[in-house]
Design a protein around this motif. Structure first.
Motif, PDB file in Angstrom:
ATOM      1  N   ALA A   1      68.688 -10.254  -9.007  1.00  0.00           N
ATOM      2  CA  ALA A   1      67.548 -11.012  -8.497  1.00  0.00           C
ATOM      3  C   ALA A   1      67.726 -11.294  -7.004  1.00  0.00           C
ATOM      4  O   ALA A   1      68.841 -11.535  -6.535  1.00  0.00           O
ATOM      5  N   GLU A   2      66.614 -11.267  -6.271  1.00  0.00           N
ATOM      6  CA  GLU A   2      66.631 -11.549  -4.836  1.00  0.00           C
ATOM      7  C   GLU A   2      65.695 -12.721  -4.555  1.00  0.00           C
ATOM      8  O   GLU A   2      64.473 -12.563  -4.591  1.00  0.00           O
ATOM      9  N   PRO A   3      66.245 -13.893  -4.270  1.00  0.00           N
ATOM     10  CA  PRO A   3      65.393 -15.065  -4.036  1.00  0.00           C
ATOM     11  C   PRO A   3      64.687 -14.981  -2.692  1.00  0.00           C
ATOM     12  O   PRO A   3      65.207 -14.410  -1.725  1.00  0.00           O
ATOM     13  N   ALA A   4      63.483 -15.554  -2.633  1.00  0.00           N
ATOM     14  CA  ALA A   4      62.742 -15.646  -1.374  1.00  0.00           C
ATOM     15  C   ALA A   4      63.332 -16.768  -0.521  1.00  0.00           C
ATOM     16  O   ALA A   4      64.271 -17.457  -0.931  1.00  0.00           O
ATOM     17  N   GLU A   5      62.776 -16.950   0.670  1.00  0.00           N
ATOM     18  CA  GLU A   5      63.305 -17.968   1.578  1.00  0.00           C
ATOM     19  C   GLU A   5      63.211 -19.368   0.983  1.00  0.00           C
ATOM     20  O   GLU A   5      64.040 -20.233   1.282  1.00  0.00           O
ATOM     21  N   ASP A   6      62.197 -19.609   0.166  1.00  0.00           N
ATOM     22  CA  ASP A   6      62.054 -20.930  -0.455  1.00  0.00           C
ATOM     23  C   ASP A   6      62.863 -21.069  -1.740  1.00  0.00           C
ATOM     24  O   ASP A   6      62.793 -22.088  -2.428  1.00  0.00           O
ATOM     25  N   GLY A   7      63.643 -20.038  -2.095  1.00  0.00           N
ATOM     26  CA  GLY A   7      64.492 -20.088  -3.273  1.00  0.00           C
ATOM     27  C   GLY A   7      63.853 -19.578  -4.540  1.00  0.00           C
ATOM     28  O   GLY A   7      64.525 -19.453  -5.568  1.00  0.00           O
ATOM     29  N   SER A   8      62.559 -19.255  -4.506  1.00  0.00           N
ATOM     30  CA  SER A   8      61.879 -18.755  -5.692  1.00  0.00           C
ATOM     31  C   SER A   8      62.261 -17.307  -5.963  1.00  0.00           C
ATOM     32  O   SER A   8      62.696 -16.586  -5.062  1.00  0.00           O
ATOM     33  N   VAL A   9      62.104 -16.899  -7.204  1.00  0.00           N
ATOM     34  CA  VAL A   9      62.445 -15.542  -7.633  1.00  0.00           C
ATOM     35  C   VAL A   9      61.215 -14.889  -8.244  1.00  0.00           C
ATOM     36  O   VAL A   9      60.517 -15.510  -9.057  1.00  0.00           O
ATOM     37  N   ASP A  10      60.932 -13.663  -7.834  1.00  0.00           N
ATOM     38  CA  ASP A  10      59.820 -12.907  -8.402  1.00  0.00           C
ATOM     39  C   ASP A  10      60.184 -12.506  -9.832  1.00  0.00           C
ATOM     40  O   ASP A  10      61.050 -11.655 -10.053  1.00  0.00           O
ATOM     41  N   GLN A  11      59.520 -13.113 -10.802  1.00  0.00           N
ATOM     42  CA  GLN A  11      59.844 -12.864 -12.202  1.00  0.00           C
ATOM     43  C   GLN A  11      59.576 -11.423 -12.620  1.00  0.00           C
ATOM     44  O   GLN A  11      60.267 -10.869 -13.474  1.00  0.00           O
ATOM     45  N   ASP A  12      58.574 -10.796 -12.003  1.00  0.00           N
ATOM     46  CA  ASP A  12      58.232  -9.428 -12.378  1.00  0.00           C
ATOM     47  C   ASP A  12      59.305  -8.421 -11.969  1.00  0.00           C
ATOM     48  O   ASP A  12      59.346  -7.305 -12.495  1.00  0.00           O
ATOM     49  N   SER A  13      60.165  -8.806 -11.015  1.00  0.00           N
ATOM     50  CA  SER A  13      61.199  -7.886 -10.547  1.00  0.00           C
ATOM     51  C   SER A  13      62.508  -8.026 -11.325  1.00  0.00           C
ATOM     52  O   SER A  13      63.444  -7.249 -11.108  1.00  0.00           O
ATOM     53  N   LEU A  14      62.583  -8.999 -12.231  1.00  0.00           N
ATOM     54  CA  LEU A  14      63.814  -9.228 -12.980  1.00  0.00           C
ATOM     55  C   LEU A  14      63.997  -8.174 -14.068  1.00  0.00           C
ATOM     56  O   LEU A  14      63.019  -7.645 -14.597  1.00  0.00           O
ATOM     57  N   PRO A  15      65.237  -7.859 -14.412  1.00  0.00           N
ATOM     58  CA  PRO A  15      65.473  -6.975 -15.565  1.00  0.00           C
ATOM     59  C   PRO A  15      64.788  -7.552 -16.802  1.00  0.00           C
ATOM     60  O   PRO A  15      64.834  -8.765 -17.045  1.00  0.00           O
ATOM     61  N   THR A  16      64.144  -6.677 -17.581  1.00  0.00           N
ATOM     62  CA  THR A  16      63.390  -7.144 -18.730  1.00  0.00           C
ATOM     63  C   THR A  16      63.791  -6.372 -19.977  1.00  0.00           C
ATOM     64  O   THR A  16      63.800  -5.146 -19.986  1.00  0.00           O
ATOM     65  N   LEU A  17      64.140  -7.124 -20.999  1.00  0.00           N
ATOM     66  CA  LEU A  17      64.433  -6.557 -22.312  1.00  0.00           C
ATOM     67  C   LEU A  17      63.188  -6.708 -23.172  1.00  0.00           C
ATOM     68  O   LEU A  17      62.712  -7.827 -23.401  1.00  0.00           O
ATOM     69  N   VAL A  18      62.638  -5.593 -23.638  1.00  0.00           N
ATOM     70  CA  VAL A  18      61.417  -5.604 -24.435  1.00  0.00           C
ATOM     71  C   VAL A  18      61.779  -5.471 -25.911  1.00  0.00           C
ATOM     72  O   VAL A  18      62.571  -4.603 -26.290  1.00  0.00           O
ATOM     73  N   LEU A  19      61.189  -6.347 -26.738  1.00  0.00           N
ATOM     74  CA  LEU A  19      61.471  -6.355 -28.174  1.00  0.00           C
ATOM     75  C   LEU A  19      60.169  -6.403 -28.957  1.00  0.00           C
ATOM     76  O   LEU A  19      59.197  -7.039 -28.515  1.00  0.00           O
TER      77      LEU A  19
END
Length: 298
Positions: free
Chosen positions: A166-184
């Motif tokens: 994950a790469e946080p933005a300057e305000d510390g937020s993280v783009d959830q769509d860019s996170l590794p995703t396990l689909v079940l």
């Protein structure tokens, strides 16, 4: 008699207050503020979360009862046996009281045995692995992301997803769509094989109320049935280095049709074939076979 009457009158407001307090509790409060139970109308996230919730809330109810009894007796003793005006010296000293000592020994023993029995019962159910699951996945923890391999899922071959940190933005937020995703797929039996590519990690899906370590050279497993569609946050729960806090992922529970489409999309992207232990950073562990043409000696 006067003392018993005082205790009865003291118990009435305590019981009334406790009844009113519990009657006004929301589903979240009655579920011990556990994640995954915020929505009163939502079903449990997996087939195990209700078991964990019951164990958690039941334990706290018992402990609250013990606390109220202990605090009540302490306060009562402070009031009933306080020094009165005109009293001097020490009160009569009691060397021992056999019934009280037996009570203080037997009751804690019953509580400990009870907690152990219920925990062992629920742990046995949660840790029982499916021998022939509908979905078999291998999850690899690595500094500081995740790889997910869907075993024998498309034409008898593995398909895989390689995650990035994950790469946080300057305000510390993280783009959830860019996170590794396990689909079940929802309502399907799932068995996940947990491996580490380097150091110790821990696979934790917060709303599942369940986590398990990923230890180099050791394989762990977890089995469950996802019972509610949605996206659920996950993270590493074992301090694993400098960017441990950014080792995040999501679990997305979808319909069976969406799950099959996702696997086909991975295959279409070329993410098909072996993506197993040959890509581990640790290649000198017991049981690890070196790729052809490589040597791990020295």
């Amino acid at each position: 008699m006067r003392t018993n009457r005082r205790l009865r009158w003291a118990a009435i407001p305590v019981a009334a207050t406790l009844t009113v307090f519990l009657a006004g509790c929301t589903q979240t409060e009655l579920s011990g503020f556990l994640p995954g139970f915020e929505d009163v109308n939502a079903s449990p996230v997996t087939n195990h979360t209700e078991t964990v919730r019951s164990l958690w809330v039941g334990a706290w109810v018992v402990l609250l009862g013990v606390g109220i009894l202990t605090w009540g007796l302490t306060i009562w003793a402070m009031v009933a046996y306080r020094r009165r005006k005109g009293q001097t010296g020490l009160p009569p000293q009691m060397r021992y009281n056999m019934p009280i000592e037996i009570f203080y020994t037997v009751v804690p023993l019953i509580l400990v045995v009870g907690f152990f029995a219920f925990t062992a019962r629920d742990q046995q159910a949660i840790e029982t692995q499916y021998e022939d699951p509908d979905v078999s996945i291998t999850a690899y923890g690595k500094q500081w992301a995740w790889d997910f391999v869907y075993n024998d899922s498309v034409d008898g071959d593995d398909v895989w997803y390689a995650g990035k940190q994950a790469e946080p933005a300057e305000d510390g937020s993280v783009d959830q769509d860019s996170l590794p995703t396990l689909v079940l797929p929802v309502d399907q039996t799932v068995k996940i094989q947990l491996e580490s590519r380097d150091v110790a990690h821990s696979f934790w899906v917060i709303d599942f109320l369940y986590k398990k370590d990923m230890i180099p050279g050791k394989t762990n497993y977890m089995s469950f049935i996802p019972t509610r569609e949605g996206t659920f946050a996950g993270k590493c729960a074992e301090l694993c280095g400098e960017y441990h806090s950014l080792m995040l992922f999501n679990v997305k529970v979808v319909s069976e049709g969406e799950y099959e489409d996702y696997l086909e999309s991975l295959a279409a992207e070329g993410n098909k074939g072996d993506f197993g232990s040959d890509y581990n950073r640790n290649q000198n562990l017991p049981g690890v076979t070196a790729p052809a043409g490589e040597s791990h000696e020295g």
